[in-house]
Enzyme design. Structure first.
Site, PDB file in Angstrom:
ATOM      1  N   ASP A   1      -7.642  -3.034  10.274  1.00  0.00           N
ATOM      2  CA  ASP A   1      -6.446  -2.204  10.434  1.00  0.00           C
ATOM      3  C   ASP A   1      -6.460  -1.611  11.843  1.00  0.00           C
ATOM      4  OD1 ASP A   1      -4.097  -0.880   9.837  1.00  0.00           O
ATOM      5  OD2 ASP A   1      -5.029   0.637   8.551  1.00  0.00           O
TER       6      ASP A   1
ATOM      7  N   CYS B   1       0.822  -1.213   0.000  1.00  0.00           N
ATOM      8  CA  CYS B   1       0.000   0.000   0.000  1.00  0.00           C
ATOM      9  C   CYS B   1       0.860   1.269   0.000  1.00  0.00           C
ATOM     10  CB  CYS B   1      -0.893  -0.013   1.238  1.00  0.00           C
ATOM     11  SG  CYS B   1      -2.274   1.104   1.070  1.00  0.00           S
TER      12      CYS B   1
END
Ligand SMILES: O=C(O)c1ccccc1NCC(=O)[C@H](O)[C@H](O)COP(=O)(O)O
Length: 226
Positions: free
Chosen positions: A141, A12
């Site tokens: 997350d 990411c």
């Protein structure tokens, strides 16, 4: 139903063609393109966005757009222009927002930002269920406060593992994963896929080829959870 998950490793916050090449060479499946302006990984609105998205496709990488509280028409415009494979809602977007995008056949990944304290299955379940039932892919997350993501905070992996034992769908883990921590995180939390930003950077915000390789090597060396 449109779901976002067919991939196991997402790198990411890529910002350069060499980041894409490193991800592809290491066998990653997807890359995250960051559209949250305050992030160190933000991609400015210039031709680099299009070049990166096209190069990722040519390398066989899926492209996930990371957005934080972006108005839906603007998010949709970026997704269409760059032909993104999926969008990741990482802020306080509503279920209606996600539903609008899913109804238009755009795969949506919902980032569920969990506290870094010990987690009980019910803590996770009630936050995940509405999004999962709506058809979103789920990314767990760690809460990063006002940064929203990408700061290397890690979650209670064993608590997540107890939840995962009864979660009959594919989901992804993020938050503080590094080449060193990934093995234990996967063993304890049992995700289908993993996602990393800061754990493959040196210095912060700059992707490191050797760390991407090491991360992917560990991810691929462990038996897949399905
Ligand atoms: O990466 C960012 O800067 C970011 C900023 C705002 C929202 C989301 C962001 N990243 C999204 C991701 O999917 C990251 O990979 C995830 O938060 C894990 O980050 P890290 O703990 O640094 O590996």
């Amino acid at each position: 139903m449109t779901t976002a998950f067919g991939f196991r490793v997402k790198i990411c916050g890529v910002r350069k063609l060499s980041d894409l090449q490193a991800a592809a060479d290491a066998g990653a499946d997807a890359v995250g393109l960051n559209f949250h302006p305050p992030s160190v990984r933000y991609l400015p609105e210039d031709k680099r966005r299009g070049e990166l998205a096209e190069a990722a496709r040519e390398l066989g990488l899926r492209t996930v757009g990371v957005f934080v509280n972006e108005p839906i028409p603007s998010l949709r415009r970026v997704a269409d222009e760059l032909q993104l494979s999926a969008v990741q809602l990482h802020g306080d977007e509503s279920l209606d927002d996600a539903q609008r995008l899913l109804d238009e056949s755009l795969p949506v990944i919902r980032a569920i930002r969990l506290p870094t304290d010990p987690l009980a299955p019910s803590d996770i379940d009630h936050r995940v269920a509405p999004w999962q039932q709506a058809g979103c892919g789920i990314l767990l997350d760690a809460d990063a406060g006002g940064s929203f993501g990408g700061v290397g905070h890690r979650l209670d992996w064993s608590g997540i593992g107890r939840w995962a034992a009864d979660a009959p769908f594919r989901w992804m883990l993020a938050g503080g994963l590094t080449p060193e921590t990934l093995g234990i995180a996967i063993k304890q939390a049992c995700p289908f896929g993993v996602d990393v930003a800061s754990g493959v950077e040196q210095p912060r915000g700059i992707k490191n080829k050797a760390l991407i390789e090491a991360f992917c090597r560990t991810a691929h060396s462990l038996p897949p959870t399905d």
